[in-house]
Design an enzyme around this catalytic site. Sequence first.
Site, PDB file in Angstrom:
ATOM      1  N   LYS A  23      -4.828  -5.830   3.624  1.00  0.00           N
ATOM      2  CA  LYS A  23      -4.441  -6.889   4.590  1.00  0.00           C
ATOM      3  C   LYS A  23      -4.846  -6.196   6.280  1.00  0.00           C
ATOM      4  O   LYS A  23      -4.627  -6.935   7.124  1.00  0.00           O
ATOM      5  CB  LYS A  23      -2.962  -7.304   4.421  1.00  0.00           C
ATOM      6  CG  LYS A  23      -2.744  -7.851   3.239  1.00  0.00           C
ATOM      7  CD  LYS A  23      -1.275  -8.068   3.018  1.00  0.00           C
ATOM      8  CE  LYS A  23      -0.910  -8.119   1.605  1.00  0.00           C
ATOM      9  NZ  LYS A  23       0.694  -8.170   1.251  1.00  0.00           N
TER      10      LYS A  23
ATOM     11  N   ASP B  35      -7.703   7.954   7.485  1.00  0.00           N
ATOM     12  CA  ASP B  35      -6.604   9.043   7.308  1.00  0.00           C
ATOM     13  C   ASP B  35      -7.132  10.204   6.505  1.00  0.00           C
ATOM     14  O   ASP B  35      -8.039  11.139   7.109  1.00  0.00           O
ATOM     15  CB  ASP B  35      -5.338   8.557   6.807  1.00  0.00           C
ATOM     16  CG  ASP B  35      -4.013   9.587   6.916  1.00  0.00           C
ATOM     17  OD1 ASP B  35      -4.132  10.637   7.023  1.00  0.00           O
ATOM     18  OD2 ASP B  35      -3.025   9.104   6.216  1.00  0.00           O
TER      19      ASP B  35
HETATM   20  P1  IMP Z   1      -7.113   7.068   3.719  1.00  0.00           P
HETATM   21  O1  IMP Z   1      -7.445   6.480   2.564  1.00  0.00           O
HETATM   22  O2  IMP Z   1      -5.978   8.059   3.558  1.00  0.00           O
HETATM   23  O3  IMP Z   1      -8.085   7.365   4.854  1.00  0.00           O
HETATM   24  O4  IMP Z   1      -5.899   5.858   4.369  1.00  0.00           O
HETATM   25  C1  IMP Z   1      -6.498   4.630   4.718  1.00  0.00           C
HETATM   26  C2  IMP Z   1      -5.232   3.508   4.582  1.00  0.00           C
HETATM   27  O5  IMP Z   1      -4.255   4.205   4.819  1.00  0.00           O
HETATM   28  C3  IMP Z   1      -5.447   2.710   5.665  1.00  0.00           C
HETATM   29  O6  IMP Z   1      -6.001   1.400   5.095  1.00  0.00           O
HETATM   30  C4  IMP Z   1      -3.942   2.379   5.944  1.00  0.00           C
HETATM   31  O7  IMP Z   1      -3.467   1.036   4.886  1.00  0.00           O
HETATM   32  C5  IMP Z   1      -3.146   3.514   5.470  1.00  0.00           C
HETATM   33  N1  IMP Z   1      -2.578   4.268   6.511  1.00  0.00           N
HETATM   34  C6  IMP Z   1      -2.890   5.638   6.838  1.00  0.00           C
HETATM   35  N2  IMP Z   1      -2.174   6.083   7.728  1.00  0.00           N
HETATM   36  C7  IMP Z   1      -1.400   5.014   8.018  1.00  0.00           C
HETATM   37  C8  IMP Z   1      -0.398   5.024   9.170  1.00  0.00           C
HETATM   38  O8  IMP Z   1      -0.263   5.927  10.033  1.00  0.00           O
HETATM   39  N3  IMP Z   1       0.033   3.794   9.306  1.00  0.00           N
HETATM   40  C9  IMP Z   1      -0.133   2.745   8.592  1.00  0.00           C
HETATM   41  N4  IMP Z   1      -0.983   3.156   7.517  1.00  0.00           N
HETATM   42  C10 IMP Z   1      -1.644   4.022   7.470  1.00  0.00           C
END
Ligand code: IMP
Length: 181
Positions: free
Chosen positions: A43, A103
């Site tokens: 979302k 992230d």
């Molecule tokens: P990754 O797979 O670790 O790159 O994370 C990406 C996903 O993590 C994003 O789609 C977010 O839903 C969630 N996410 C990562 N960091 C945050 C944050 O600081 N706040 C809220 N959601 C986060």
Amino acid sequence: MYTDKIKKILFTEEEIKKRVAELGKQITEDYRDRDLVLVCLLKGAAWFCMDLNRAIDLPCQIDFMVVSSYGNGTETSGSVKVRLDVSCDLRGKDVLLIDDIVDSGVTLGAISTMLKEHSPASVKTIALCDKADRRINGFKCDYVGFVIPDEFIVGYGLDFAQDYRNLPFIGVLKSSAYERK
Ligand code: IMP
Ligand code: MG
């Protein structure tokens, strides 16, 4: 009050609006005469995607995916599950995959690889926020709104355990707010 849970505001509504307009302009230039499809990760990216879509001055299709890697915590689980897949035919299209934040890089890395199996002309990625220091897989996002420090942020679609998405700004959540969940 809801906003009492916010430690500090990182980007105001006006700053977000300005940056989204800049990104829309850049994408309009880069995708002229291409066959653009936005793929929005629900979302979280919905708020960003809807504003970006309107800032792109080109014909452009839109599709949605629901994926999850986080559960209700603040760290990635490391594996990405597709809960709802794209429904458009992506063959020969120029796909721009949209997330709210990158992230670890696991989500955009895994989903962009999966989308390449649909034989698109190209797959690029855009995230409104980028915690560049947190990457574990060397993933590089093609377009980024804001590079941010390693703090858990909420608002403008970004959630903590599904709350705070409706804040019009992006802010850092007080640690007391997630300790109580
Ligand atoms: P990754 O797979 O670790 O790159 O994370 C990406 C996903 O993590 C994003 O789609 C977010 O839903 C969630 N996410 C990562 N960091 C945050 C944050 O600081 N706040 C809220 N959601 C986060
Ligand atoms: Mg997300």
